[in-house]
Design a protein around this motif. Structure first.
Motif, mmCIF file in Angstrom:
data_model
loop_
_atom_site.group_PDB
_atom_site.id
_atom_site.type_symbol
_atom_site.label_atom_id
_atom_site.label_comp_id
_atom_site.label_asym_id
_atom_site.label_seq_id
_atom_site.Cartn_x
_atom_site.Cartn_y
_atom_site.Cartn_z
ATOM 1 N N ILE A 241 14.774 32.847 53.220
ATOM 2 C CA ILE A 241 13.810 31.638 54.593
ATOM 3 C C ILE A 241 13.541 30.840 53.602
ATOM 4 C CG2 ILE A 241 11.398 31.495 53.555
ATOM 5 C CD1 ILE A 241 10.750 35.270 53.159
ATOM 6 N N HIS A 242 14.137 30.429 51.900
ATOM 7 C CA HIS A 242 13.792 29.415 51.345
ATOM 8 C C HIS A 242 14.888 28.316 52.270
ATOM 9 C CE1 HIS A 242 14.513 25.675 48.208
ATOM 10 N NE2 HIS A 242 14.760 25.952 48.162
ATOM 11 N N GLN A 243 16.665 29.236 52.339
ATOM 12 C CA GLN A 243 17.419 28.156 53.145
ATOM 13 C C GLN A 243 17.309 28.026 54.301
ATOM 14 O OE1 GLN A 243 20.046 27.335 50.780
ATOM 15 N NE2 GLN A 243 18.975 27.728 49.357
ATOM 16 N N ARG A 244 16.654 28.716 54.948
ATOM 17 C CA ARG A 244 16.245 28.511 56.007
ATOM 18 C C ARG A 244 16.784 29.296 57.184
ATOM 19 N NH1 ARG A 244 13.904 22.218 56.360
ATOM 20 N NH2 ARG A 244 11.678 22.839 54.910
ATOM 21 N N GLU A 245 17.499 30.477 57.038
ATOM 22 C CA GLU A 245 19.000 31.501 56.435
ATOM 23 C C GLU A 245 17.619 32.621 57.901
ATOM 24 O OE1 GLU A 245 21.759 32.776 55.104
ATOM 25 O OE2 GLU A 245 21.699 30.763 53.486
ATOM 26 N N LEU A 246 16.650 32.562 58.303
ATOM 27 C CA LEU A 246 15.809 33.794 58.991
ATOM 28 C C LEU A 246 14.840 32.829 60.037
ATOM 29 C CD1 LEU A 246 14.613 35.993 56.391
ATOM 30 C CD2 LEU A 246 16.857 36.048 57.397
ATOM 31 N N SER A 247 14.967 33.470 60.969
ATOM 32 C CA SER A 247 14.379 32.354 62.224
ATOM 33 C C SER A 247 12.699 33.178 62.158
ATOM 34 C CB SER A 247 13.983 33.675 63.620
ATOM 35 O OG SER A 247 13.626 34.598 63.568
ATOM 36 N N PRO A 248 11.410 31.984 62.225
ATOM 37 C CA PRO A 248 9.887 32.507 62.317
ATOM 38 C C PRO A 248 9.988 34.285 62.779
ATOM 39 C CG PRO A 248 10.340 30.769 62.824
ATOM 40 C CD PRO A 248 11.442 31.631 63.641
ATOM 41 N N ASN A 249 10.316 34.770 63.465
ATOM 42 C CA ASN A 249 10.262 36.503 63.635
ATOM 43 C C ASN A 249 10.490 36.578 62.387
ATOM 44 O OD1 ASN A 249 8.491 35.718 66.293
ATOM 45 N ND2 ASN A 249 10.269 35.881 67.670
ATOM 46 N N GLN A 250 12.210 37.374 61.877
ATOM 47 C CA GLN A 250 12.720 37.637 61.249
ATOM 48 C C GLN A 250 11.803 37.654 59.840
ATOM 49 O OE1 GLN A 250 16.456 35.178 61.455
ATOM 50 N NE2 GLN A 250 17.528 37.090 61.774
ATOM 51 N N THR A 251 11.562 35.648 59.640
ATOM 52 C CA THR A 251 10.208 35.906 58.230
ATOM 53 C C THR A 251 9.332 36.703 58.180
ATOM 54 O OG1 THR A 251 11.825 33.671 58.318
ATOM 55 C CG2 THR A 251 9.878 33.987 57.132
ATOM 56 N N LEU A 252 8.941 36.973 59.427
ATOM 57 C CA LEU A 252 7.475 37.246 59.627
ATOM 58 C C LEU A 252 7.548 38.857 58.970
ATOM 59 C CD1 LEU A 252 5.364 35.891 62.298
ATOM 60 C CD2 LEU A 252 5.100 35.920 60.338
ATOM 61 N N SER A 253 8.877 39.218 59.534
ATOM 62 C CA SER A 253 9.106 41.177 60.077
ATOM 63 C C SER A 253 9.735 41.385 57.976
ATOM 64 C CB SER A 253 10.724 41.230 60.528
ATOM 65 O OG SER A 253 10.371 41.464 62.256
ATOM 66 N N VAL A 254 9.702 40.629 57.635
ATOM 67 C CA VAL A 254 10.835 40.748 56.565
ATOM 68 C C VAL A 254 9.387 40.512 54.985
ATOM 69 C CG1 VAL A 254 13.251 40.946 56.732
ATOM 70 C CG2 VAL A 254 11.671 39.115 56.598
ATOM 71 N N ALA A 255 8.870 39.770 55.173
ATOM 72 C CA ALA A 255 7.408 39.350 54.880
ATOM 73 C C ALA A 255 6.650 40.925 54.986
ATOM 74 C CB ALA A 255 6.788 38.520 55.306
ATOM 75 N N ARG A 256 6.152 41.701 56.406
ATOM 76 C CA ARG A 256 5.695 42.717 56.263
ATOM 77 C C ARG A 256 6.374 44.302 55.057
ATOM 78 N NH1 ARG A 256 4.882 41.965 61.221
ATOM 79 N NH2 ARG A 256 7.139 43.400 62.168
ATOM 80 N N LEU A 257 7.816 44.067 55.479
ATOM 81 C CA LEU A 257 8.654 44.821 54.865
ATOM 82 C C LEU A 257 8.210 44.250 53.221
ATOM 83 C CD1 LEU A 257 11.268 45.740 57.613
ATOM 84 C CD2 LEU A 257 9.708 47.422 57.514
ATOM 85 N N SER A 258 8.740 43.630 53.132
ATOM 86 C CA SER A 258 9.012 43.125 51.816
ATOM 87 C C SER A 258 6.994 43.978 50.969
ATOM 88 C CB SER A 258 8.793 41.705 51.460
ATOM 89 O OG SER A 258 10.142 41.623 51.503
ATOM 90 N N CYS A 259 6.093 43.124 51.456
ATOM 91 C CA CYS A 259 5.208 43.308 51.905
ATOM 92 C C CYS A 259 4.754 45.434 51.341
ATOM 93 C CB CYS A 259 3.965 42.482 52.076
ATOM 94 S SG CYS A 259 2.267 43.267 51.474
ATOM 95 N N ASP A 260 5.512 45.662 52.642
ATOM 96 C CA ASP A 260 4.797 47.717 51.569
ATOM 97 C C ASP A 260 6.035 47.950 50.821
ATOM 98 O OD1 ASP A 260 2.962 46.662 54.411
ATOM 99 O OD2 ASP A 260 5.478 47.437 55.497
ATOM 100 N N ALA A 261 7.233 47.971 50.920
ATOM 101 C CA ALA A 261 7.237 48.073 49.964
ATOM 102 C C ALA A 261 7.051 47.400 48.409
ATOM 103 C CB ALA A 261 9.182 47.660 50.286
ATOM 104 N N ALA A 262 6.756 46.588 48.147
ATOM 105 C CA ALA A 262 6.226 46.039 46.507
ATOM 106 C C ALA A 262 4.937 46.983 46.246
ATOM 107 C CB ALA A 262 5.463 44.732 46.845
#
Length: 110
Positions: free
Chosen positions: A61-82
């Motif tokens: 995310i910091h390197q801006r290698e993800l699209s906004p939709n990808q960022t939302l998806s991985v953030a949601r998955l990361s939150c669930d895993a955490a």
């Protein structure tokens, strides 16, 4: 999976194997079943993996290698895993604290 900690006399049965990794000057020892210790180690290992994954995702995310939709998806998955790992670790901490309150040390996390 959590085992309940109970005070019990140490059995000297020839069928029971006790691995003593204490030091000579240890004046208090808590004996845990190896399955409980294995569960704790597995949960810690899983938490390490989740934290590493979240770190990698934050770097993407910091390197801006993800699209906004990808960022939302991985953030949601990361939150669930955490959240799942937090629940597992809290469960393990509660089991460990059962033994800690019986020792000269206080409960951890309070």
């Amino acid at each position: 999976m959590s085992a309940s900690i109970q005070k019990a006399p140490i059995s000297t049965s020839s069928q029971r194997k006790v691995l003593d990794i204490t030091k000579i000057d240890d004046d208090e020892v808590i004996i845990l079943p190896t399955i409980m210790l294995s569960d704790i180690a597995c949960d810690i290992s899983g938490a390490i993996n989740v934290l590493n994954d979240i770190g990698n995702i934050l770097n993407l995310i910091h390197q801006r290698e993800l699209s906004p939709n990808q960022t939302l998806s991985v953030a949601r998955l990361s939150c669930d895993a955490a959240e799942r790992r937090v629940k597992l670790l809290v469960h393990q901490l509660d089991a460990i604290n059962e033994a800690m309150v019986q020792s000269k040390f206080a409960k951890v996390g309070e």
